[in-house]
Design a protein around this motif. Structure first.
Motif, PDB file in Angstrom:
ATOM      1  N   UNK A 125       1.591   4.879  96.892  1.00 23.79           N
ATOM      2  CA  UNK A 125       0.887   3.601  97.017  1.00 23.79           C
ATOM      3  C   UNK A 125      -0.495   3.668  96.370  1.00 23.79           C
ATOM      4  N   UNK A 126      -1.196   4.783  96.570  1.00 19.83           N
ATOM      5  CA  UNK A 126      -2.527   4.914  95.972  1.00 19.83           C
ATOM      6  C   UNK A 126      -2.428   4.916  94.450  1.00 19.83           C
ATOM      7  N   UNK A 127      -1.418   5.602  93.921  1.00 21.68           N
ATOM      8  CA  UNK A 127      -1.206   5.606  92.467  1.00 21.68           C
ATOM      9  C   UNK A 127      -0.974   4.176  91.972  1.00 21.68           C
ATOM     10  N   UNK A 128      -0.123   3.431  92.703  1.00 18.91           N
ATOM     11  CA  UNK A 128       0.171   2.025  92.348  1.00 18.91           C
ATOM     12  C   UNK A 128      -1.106   1.195  92.341  1.00 18.91           C
ATOM     13  N   UNK A 129      -1.906   1.361  93.387  1.00 17.50           N
ATOM     14  CA  UNK A 129      -3.133   0.560  93.515  1.00 17.50           C
ATOM     15  C   UNK A 129      -4.149   0.929  92.432  1.00 17.50           C
ATOM     16  N   UNK A 130      -4.246   2.213  92.112  1.00 18.72           N
ATOM     17  CA  UNK A 130      -5.173   2.630  91.050  1.00 18.72           C
ATOM     18  C   UNK A 130      -4.736   2.043  89.710  1.00 18.72           C
ATOM     19  N   UNK A 131      -3.410   2.004  89.482  1.00 19.70           N
ATOM     20  CA  UNK A 131      -2.899   1.416  88.240  1.00 19.70           C
ATOM     21  C   UNK A 131      -3.218  -0.077  88.166  1.00 19.70           C
ATOM     22  N   UNK A 132      -3.337  -0.700  89.329  1.00 16.92           N
ATOM     23  CA  UNK A 132      -3.676  -2.137  89.369  1.00 16.92           C
ATOM     24  C   UNK A 132      -5.173  -2.371  89.196  1.00 16.92           C
ATOM     25  N   UNK A 133      -5.966  -1.309  89.294  1.00 15.23           N
ATOM     26  CA  UNK A 133      -7.404  -1.473  89.069  1.00 15.23           C
ATOM     27  C   UNK A 133      -8.290  -1.062  90.232  1.00 15.23           C
ATOM     28  N   UNK A 134      -7.684  -0.629  91.347  1.00 17.93           N
ATOM     29  CA  UNK A 134      -8.492  -0.169  92.485  1.00 17.93           C
ATOM     30  C   UNK A 134      -9.279   1.066  92.054  1.00 17.93           C
ATOM     31  N   UNK A 135     -10.553   1.116  92.460  1.00 18.39           N
ATOM     32  CA  UNK A 135     -11.451   2.147  91.932  1.00 18.39           C
ATOM     33  C   UNK A 135     -11.420   3.460  92.706  1.00 18.39           C
ATOM     34  N   UNK A 136     -11.203   3.389  94.021  1.00 15.84           N
ATOM     35  CA  UNK A 136     -11.202   4.641  94.785  1.00 15.84           C
ATOM     36  C   UNK A 136     -10.506   4.409  96.120  1.00 15.84           C
ATOM     37  N   UNK A 137     -10.326   5.504  96.866  1.00 13.66           N
ATOM     38  CA  UNK A 137      -9.607   5.446  98.138  1.00 13.66           C
ATOM     39  C   UNK A 137     -10.347   6.294  99.172  1.00 13.66           C
ATOM     40  N   UNK A 138     -10.605   5.708 100.335  1.00 13.06           N
ATOM     41  CA  UNK A 138     -11.227   6.430 101.446  1.00 13.06           C
ATOM     42  C   UNK A 138     -10.212   6.481 102.576  1.00 13.06           C
ATOM     43  N   UNK A 139      -9.871   7.698 102.987  1.00 15.31           N
ATOM     44  CA  UNK A 139      -8.903   7.832 104.067  1.00 15.31           C
ATOM     45  C   UNK A 139      -9.605   7.776 105.427  1.00 15.31           C
ATOM     46  N   UNK A 140      -9.019   7.006 106.348  1.00 16.57           N
ATOM     47  CA  UNK A 140      -9.518   6.985 107.721  1.00 16.57           C
ATOM     48  C   UNK A 140      -8.981   8.215 108.453  1.00 16.57           C
ATOM     49  N   UNK A 141      -9.715   8.852 109.361  1.00 14.92           N
ATOM     50  CA  UNK A 141     -11.111   8.537 109.666  1.00 14.92           C
ATOM     51  C   UNK A 141     -12.032   9.091 108.575  1.00 14.92           C
ATOM     52  N   UNK A 142     -13.188   8.445 108.421  1.00 14.56           N
ATOM     53  CA  UNK A 142     -14.110   8.823 107.343  1.00 14.56           C
ATOM     54  C   UNK A 142     -15.494   9.109 107.925  1.00 14.56           C
ATOM     55  N   UNK A 143     -16.334   9.693 107.106  1.00 13.49           N
ATOM     56  CA  UNK A 143     -17.720   9.957 107.517  1.00 13.49           C
ATOM     57  C   UNK A 143     -18.647   9.030 106.734  1.00 13.49           C
ATOM     58  N   UNK A 144     -19.856   8.767 107.239  1.00 12.94           N
ATOM     59  CA  UNK A 144     -20.824   7.991 106.461  1.00 12.94           C
ATOM     60  C   UNK A 144     -21.085   8.631 105.095  1.00 12.94           C
ATOM     61  N   UNK A 145     -21.064   9.958 105.048  1.00 15.08           N
ATOM     62  CA  UNK A 145     -21.306  10.662 103.778  1.00 15.08           C
ATOM     63  C   UNK A 145     -20.224  10.327 102.749  1.00 15.08           C
ATOM     64  N   UNK A 146     -18.970  10.261 103.213  1.00 19.66           N
ATOM     65  CA  UNK A 146     -17.865   9.935 102.299  1.00 19.66           C
ATOM     66  C   UNK A 146     -18.012   8.494 101.782  1.00 19.66           C
ATOM     67  N   UNK A 147     -18.403   7.581 102.683  1.00 24.60           N
ATOM     68  CA  UNK A 147     -18.622   6.187 102.276  1.00 24.60           C
ATOM     69  C   UNK A 147     -19.718   6.140 101.203  1.00 24.60           C
ATOM     70  N   UNK A 148     -20.810   6.847 101.441  1.00 27.83           N
ATOM     71  CA  UNK A 148     -21.943   6.840 100.514  1.00 27.83           C
ATOM     72  C   UNK A 148     -21.531   7.398  99.153  1.00 27.83           C
ATOM     73  N   UNK A 149     -20.782   8.517  99.206  1.00 24.67           N
ATOM     74  CA  UNK A 149     -20.330   9.164  97.968  1.00 24.67           C
ATOM     75  C   UNK A 149     -19.518   8.192  97.108  1.00 24.67           C
ATOM     76  N   UNK A 150     -18.601   7.491  97.753  1.00 30.83           N
ATOM     77  CA  UNK A 150     -17.725   6.579  97.010  1.00 30.83           C
ATOM     78  C   UNK A 150     -18.501   5.362  96.503  1.00 30.83           C
TER      79      UNK A 150
END
Lengths: 129, 152
Positions: free
Chosen positions: A93-118
């Motif tokens: 699904x992530x491959x499909x979404x990236x091919x459609x133009x999605x820029x990145x993927x954050x998996x839950x659960x996440x940290x504030x640091x991961x959000x900031x990085x992305x």
């Protein structure tokens, strides 16, 4: 630069957690919009200036994949970056979404640091410093 | 559930719950749920795709606000128990489910998660869960919880 960010998730809890994480991570936010599904998100995208969309996959009415498909159809995906925030991010699904133009993927659960990085990476924060 | 699946599901469940709610747990005998007077709520969701089945989580009613408070960083008395707490429990189940499916079916599995459904768990429901191989027991802090997984 302060961003207008749109959070798309059917869970009020997740929207609150992402909002808190964005603030804890020090992301410069101008306006934070919220939508409970893809249909509500499209309405906001058509009416407001949005710099970044953080979007879940599994939602009622219109899910994240359908929202991205609409943004491909209306060309919005080229000007408004979309990042998927989900626990249902199987590799196909992530491959499909990236091919459609999605820029990145954050998996839950996440940290504030991961959000900031992305956010920094997708919005090019610090690249011109 | 086969021993290998039980081990994988248990480790995934405890890891995700710890990361998401900051609550620590360990496997426990399911029968402990019958020894308590606590009322329980159950969160249930179906999944389809390469892996098809359902995942359910039964927790004491009093634990739901604690889970929500931990996720949101709020005290239990700051929450609206009629809205945010059940929503938080549903989200916990949603996140657990995504990780459990990838743990048992692999990261290449293509799947879709349904919306979580929250309801009261009757004593009969809990008694049936205790005797079913589809359910596992855990102590989460001071709370006896049950996790049910069924795959076709």
């Amino acid at each position: 630069m302060a961003f207008n960010i749109l959070l798309v998730d059917d869970s009020v809890t997740v929207r609150a957690v992402i909002s808190k994480a964005l603030h804890l991570a020090g992301v410069d936010i101008n306006l934070l919009y919220q939508a409970g599904n893809g249909q509500e998100a499209l309405t906001i995208l058509e009416a407001e200036w949005i710099d970044l969309v953080l979007c879940d996959i599994s939602m009622p009415v219109m899910d994240g994949e359908a929202l991205v498909a609409h943004m491909v159809d209306n060309g919005m995906i080229k000007s408004v970056p979309v990042v998927i925030v989900s626990s249902a991010g199987s590799e196909p699904r992530i491959v499909r979404l990236r091919e459609m133009g999605v820029r990145d993927y954050i998996q839950k659960p996440f940290t504030p640091e991961r959000i900031r990085e992305v956010v920094d990476n997708v919005m090019g924060v610090g690249k011109n410093a | 559930m086969r021993d290998q699946v039980v081990e994988s599901v248990s480790a995934t469940f405890l890891g995700v719950v710890e990361q998401l709610t900051f609550m620590f747990g360990e496997p426990a005998s399911k029968s402990g749920v019958l020894a308590t007077d606590d009322d329980y709520v159950v969160a249930h969701l179906d999944f389809t795709g390469d892996a098809k089945g359902w995942l359910s989580l039964a927790v004491p009613t009093g634990c739901v606000a604690e889970i929500a408070g931990n996720i949101l960083g709020l005290e239990p008395d700051e929450l609206d128990p009629s809205s945010l707490a059940p929503d938080s429990l549903g989200e916990v189940l949603n996140v657990i489910c995504g990780h459990v499916i990838m743990a048992i079916a692999g990261k290449g599995a293509d799947f879709r998660l349904g919306g979580p459904i929250i309801s009261e768990a009757s004593p009969e429901f809990l008694a049936a869960a205790v005797t079913s191989d589809d359910w596992l027991g855990f102590m989460l802090e001071e709370n006896m919880v049950l996790l049910g997984l069924f795959t076709e």
